[in-house]
Enzyme design. Sequence first.
Site, mmCIF file in Angstrom:
data_model
loop_
_atom_site.group_PDB
_atom_site.id
_atom_site.type_symbol
_atom_site.label_atom_id
_atom_site.label_comp_id
_atom_site.label_asym_id
_atom_site.label_seq_id
_atom_site.Cartn_x
_atom_site.Cartn_y
_atom_site.Cartn_z
ATOM 1 N N LYS A 1 -33.933 -8.605 46.302
ATOM 2 C CA LYS A 1 -33.993 -9.037 47.703
ATOM 3 C C LYS A 1 -35.133 -8.339 48.405
ATOM 4 C CE LYS A 1 -32.619 -5.126 49.855
ATOM 5 N NZ LYS A 1 -33.445 -4.375 50.840
ATOM 6 N N PRO B 1 -37.939 -3.186 39.595
ATOM 7 C CA PRO B 1 -38.189 -1.734 39.596
ATOM 8 C C PRO B 1 -37.008 -0.966 40.171
ATOM 9 C CG PRO B 1 -40.078 -2.921 40.497
ATOM 10 C CD PRO B 1 -38.974 -3.925 40.356
ATOM 11 N N GLY C 1 -31.999 -3.452 43.512
ATOM 12 C CA GLY C 1 -31.870 -3.650 42.069
ATOM 13 C C GLY C 1 -30.509 -3.259 41.529
ATOM 14 N N ASP D 1 -25.034 -3.180 50.155
ATOM 15 C CA ASP D 1 -25.809 -4.392 49.869
ATOM 16 C C ASP D 1 -25.121 -5.330 48.877
ATOM 17 O OD1 ASP D 1 -27.898 -3.809 51.552
ATOM 18 O OD2 ASP D 1 -29.215 -3.000 49.994
#
Length: 296
Positions: free
Chosen positions: A9, A101, A108, A143
């Site tokens: 995102k 990453p 991530g 998140d």
Amino acid sequence: MITRKAYAKINLALDVLGKYPNGYHEVKMVMQTINLCDVLRFEEFDCSEEASLEEKIRLIGDGCGELSLGTDNLIFKAAAALESAFPKGKGVEITLEKNIPVAAGMAGGSTDCAATLHGINELFDLRLTDEQLCEKGVKLGADVPYCVVGGTMLAEGIGEKLTKLPDAPELCLVVAKPEMGVSTKYVYEHLDAYDNPPHPDVDGMIKAIEAADKNAVAEKLGNILETVTVPACPEVACIKEILTKQGADGVLMSGSGPTVFSIFFDEAKAAEAVEILRNDSSAKFVCLTNICRGEQ
């Protein structure tokens, strides 16, 4: 075997409104999934009913570098959150192909966590709704609920209060991350020390998306956390400057950073910017991508 893609995102706009008594920060941000993803594969196996969590949940990885694949990984924690619903005598082996990453401000870990909730739900036919997965996910990370649903969303509260927005306009993106990382904890703690940091126009970004106006989207990009991260990680400023010189129509750091993304209306210019950044020491990871529109 079940395969799930875990999409990264970016934050098209990110504001921090205050701090709750429990230490969490109240945010207002526009989140957007992009076509950069990790890939997770889920396969069941037989085990004893008395098997421990570590015996029931196997996590292996490809391209994970120094990322821990132990019980502290959010993938493991997501699987553990659903373990009580596993069929008797069954465990799950999860293979992670890492492309996003680590510690980049692109969720991530959270998106891998969300993909795990989805993957195990499907693998064992648990029939949990997205709402139920979000309820489990928010206990693992702010998140995670957003990553469960993805798309273009307004996120409020600590990030768990989600309001679906119309799909953002189609946008070509260059994404670049410096080698240096920045702790999210550090960024928020130092943001608290500012008396009156500049607040982005989140409502203006929402209006730009509702109008499908890509020029306005580029103009309304804003992230209050740049106030802290840019001074702490000079490479962020270097990358932003390179992208701006290459004709980017909008440039912003995502999340707490240090990843920078830029909007290009001209794809040829975007491709040129990627090549320049790949030859510049300020960026360790660079890719050309676009946003995900609608269902993933």
